[in-house]
Motif scaffolding. Structure first.
Motif, mmCIF file in Angstrom:
data_model
loop_
_atom_site.group_PDB
_atom_site.id
_atom_site.type_symbol
_atom_site.label_atom_id
_atom_site.label_comp_id
_atom_site.label_asym_id
_atom_site.label_seq_id
_atom_site.Cartn_x
_atom_site.Cartn_y
_atom_site.Cartn_z
ATOM 1 N N SER A 1 -23.473 -16.127 24.865
ATOM 2 C CA SER A 1 -22.985 -14.865 25.394
ATOM 3 C C SER A 1 -23.949 -13.744 25.023
ATOM 4 O O SER A 1 -24.783 -13.892 24.130
ATOM 5 C CB SER A 1 -21.601 -14.565 24.807
ATOM 6 N N THR A 2 -23.815 -12.620 25.701
ATOM 7 C CA THR A 2 -24.580 -11.421 25.355
ATOM 8 C C THR A 2 -23.744 -10.487 24.484
ATOM 9 O O THR A 2 -24.236 -9.468 24.022
ATOM 10 C CB THR A 2 -25.030 -10.672 26.619
ATOM 11 N N LYS A 3 -22.478 -10.829 24.282
ATOM 12 C CA LYS A 3 -21.571 -10.009 23.483
ATOM 13 C C LYS A 3 -21.967 -10.050 22.008
ATOM 14 O O LYS A 3 -22.356 -11.073 21.479
ATOM 15 C CB LYS A 3 -20.151 -10.547 23.651
ATOM 16 N N LYS A 4 -21.855 -8.922 21.346
ATOM 17 C CA LYS A 4 -22.197 -8.800 19.920
ATOM 18 C C LYS A 4 -20.926 -8.862 19.072
ATOM 19 O O LYS A 4 -19.839 -8.546 19.540
ATOM 20 C CB LYS A 4 -22.900 -7.470 19.647
ATOM 21 N N SER A 5 -21.094 -9.257 17.807
ATOM 22 C CA SER A 5 -19.974 -9.308 16.879
ATOM 23 C C SER A 5 -20.469 -9.049 15.464
ATOM 24 O O SER A 5 -21.578 -9.426 15.100
ATOM 25 C CB SER A 5 -19.301 -10.676 16.946
ATOM 26 N N ASN A 6 -19.625 -8.404 14.669
ATOM 27 C CA ASN A 6 -19.950 -8.160 13.269
ATOM 28 C C ASN A 6 -19.546 -9.333 12.377
ATOM 29 O O ASN A 6 -20.025 -9.464 11.267
ATOM 30 C CB ASN A 6 -19.251 -6.887 12.767
ATOM 31 N N GLU A 7 -18.643 -10.184 12.876
ATOM 32 C CA GLU A 7 -18.176 -11.331 12.105
ATOM 33 C C GLU A 7 -19.037 -12.549 12.408
ATOM 34 O O GLU A 7 -19.526 -12.712 13.522
ATOM 35 C CB GLU A 7 -16.729 -11.661 12.465
ATOM 36 N N THR A 8 -19.190 -13.432 11.417
ATOM 37 C CA THR A 8 -19.908 -14.684 11.622
ATOM 38 C C THR A 8 -19.059 -15.829 11.083
ATOM 39 O O THR A 8 -18.145 -15.621 10.278
ATOM 40 C CB THR A 8 -21.272 -14.697 10.910
ATOM 41 N N ILE A 9 -19.369 -17.026 11.559
ATOM 42 C CA ILE A 9 -18.671 -18.226 11.102
ATOM 43 C C ILE A 9 -19.673 -19.360 11.037
ATOM 44 O O ILE A 9 -20.613 -19.418 11.835
ATOM 45 C CB ILE A 9 -17.490 -18.567 12.040
ATOM 46 N N GLU A 10 -19.477 -20.252 10.073
ATOM 47 C CA GLU A 10 -20.357 -21.405 9.963
ATOM 48 C C GLU A 10 -19.815 -22.506 10.876
ATOM 49 O O GLU A 10 -18.645 -22.877 10.802
ATOM 50 C CB GLU A 10 -20.417 -21.907 8.519
ATOM 51 N N TRP A 11 -20.665 -23.018 11.751
ATOM 52 C CA TRP A 11 -20.273 -24.038 12.713
ATOM 53 C C TRP A 11 -20.518 -25.418 12.132
ATOM 54 O O TRP A 11 -21.063 -25.572 11.044
ATOM 55 C CB TRP A 11 -21.051 -23.817 14.019
ATOM 56 N N GLU A 12 -20.145 -26.460 12.842
ATOM 57 C CA GLU A 12 -20.242 -27.841 12.385
ATOM 58 C C GLU A 12 -21.674 -28.276 12.078
ATOM 59 O O GLU A 12 -21.893 -29.188 11.286
ATOM 60 C CB GLU A 12 -19.648 -28.771 13.439
ATOM 61 N N ASP A 13 -22.653 -27.620 12.697
ATOM 62 C CA ASP A 13 -24.051 -27.985 12.457
ATOM 63 C C ASP A 13 -24.630 -27.299 11.218
ATOM 64 O O ASP A 13 -25.808 -27.462 10.900
ATOM 65 C CB ASP A 13 -24.907 -27.675 13.686
ATOM 66 N N GLY A 14 -23.805 -26.514 10.502
ATOM 67 C CA GLY A 14 -24.239 -25.853 9.279
ATOM 68 C C GLY A 14 -24.850 -24.479 9.490
ATOM 69 O O GLY A 14 -25.173 -23.792 8.527
ATOM 70 N N LYS A 15 -25.023 -24.055 10.743
ATOM 71 C CA LYS A 15 -25.594 -22.739 11.038
ATOM 72 C C LYS A 15 -24.488 -21.708 11.187
ATOM 73 O O LYS A 15 -23.361 -22.029 11.564
ATOM 74 C CB LYS A 15 -26.418 -22.788 12.331
ATOM 75 N N ALA A 16 -24.816 -20.443 10.911
ATOM 76 C CA ALA A 16 -23.871 -19.343 11.070
ATOM 77 C C ALA A 16 -24.078 -18.702 12.438
ATOM 78 O O ALA A 16 -25.210 -18.412 12.839
ATOM 79 C CB ALA A 16 -24.057 -18.315 9.973
ATOM 80 N N TYR A 17 -22.988 -18.514 13.159
ATOM 81 C CA TYR A 17 -23.019 -17.902 14.488
ATOM 82 C C TYR A 17 -22.062 -16.720 14.522
ATOM 83 O O TYR A 17 -21.067 -16.701 13.784
ATOM 84 C CB TYR A 17 -22.591 -18.909 15.558
ATOM 85 N N PRO A 18 -22.320 -15.737 15.403
ATOM 86 C CA PRO A 18 -21.363 -14.638 15.578
ATOM 87 C C PRO A 18 -20.020 -15.190 16.063
ATOM 88 O O PRO A 18 -19.975 -16.141 16.841
ATOM 89 C CB PRO A 18 -22.005 -13.755 16.648
ATOM 90 N N LEU A 19 -18.925 -14.614 15.596
ATOM 91 C CA LEU A 19 -17.574 -15.044 15.955
ATOM 92 C C LEU A 19 -16.944 -14.027 16.894
ATOM 93 O O LEU A 19 -16.860 -12.841 16.574
ATOM 94 C CB LEU A 19 -16.710 -15.191 14.700
#
Length: 81
Positions: free
Chosen positions: A27-45
């Protein structure tokens, strides 16, 4: 394509706030929150109220009204054949 006029396209995690269902998309949407995904990387939530996990159309809970057309309702109301 012109440089600097397009928003940044990135991978994000969408989370359904009702069921807690999460999926990874882009997405092009921005977020201040992040979450760790199953692959171990942190992505915007990005939190959404409805997703395919809770939407009535996808869950099979959607109700369809069998009301008929105007003429049928008129005939039924006034007991005409």
């Amino acid at each position: 394509m012109k440089k600097g006029i397009h928003p940044e396209y990135q991978k994000v995690v969408f989370m359904d706030t009702v069921s807690g269902f999460k999926f990874l998309s882009a997405s092009t949407k921005k977020s201040n929150e992040t979450i760790e995904w199953e692959d171990g990387k942190a992505y915007p939530l990005l939190k959404v109220e409805t997703s395919s996990d809770t939407h009535p159309f996808y869950t099979g809970v959607q109700k369809f009204g069998e009301r008929g057309g105007r003429a049928e309702r008129f005939n039924k109301k006034y007991n005409i054949i």
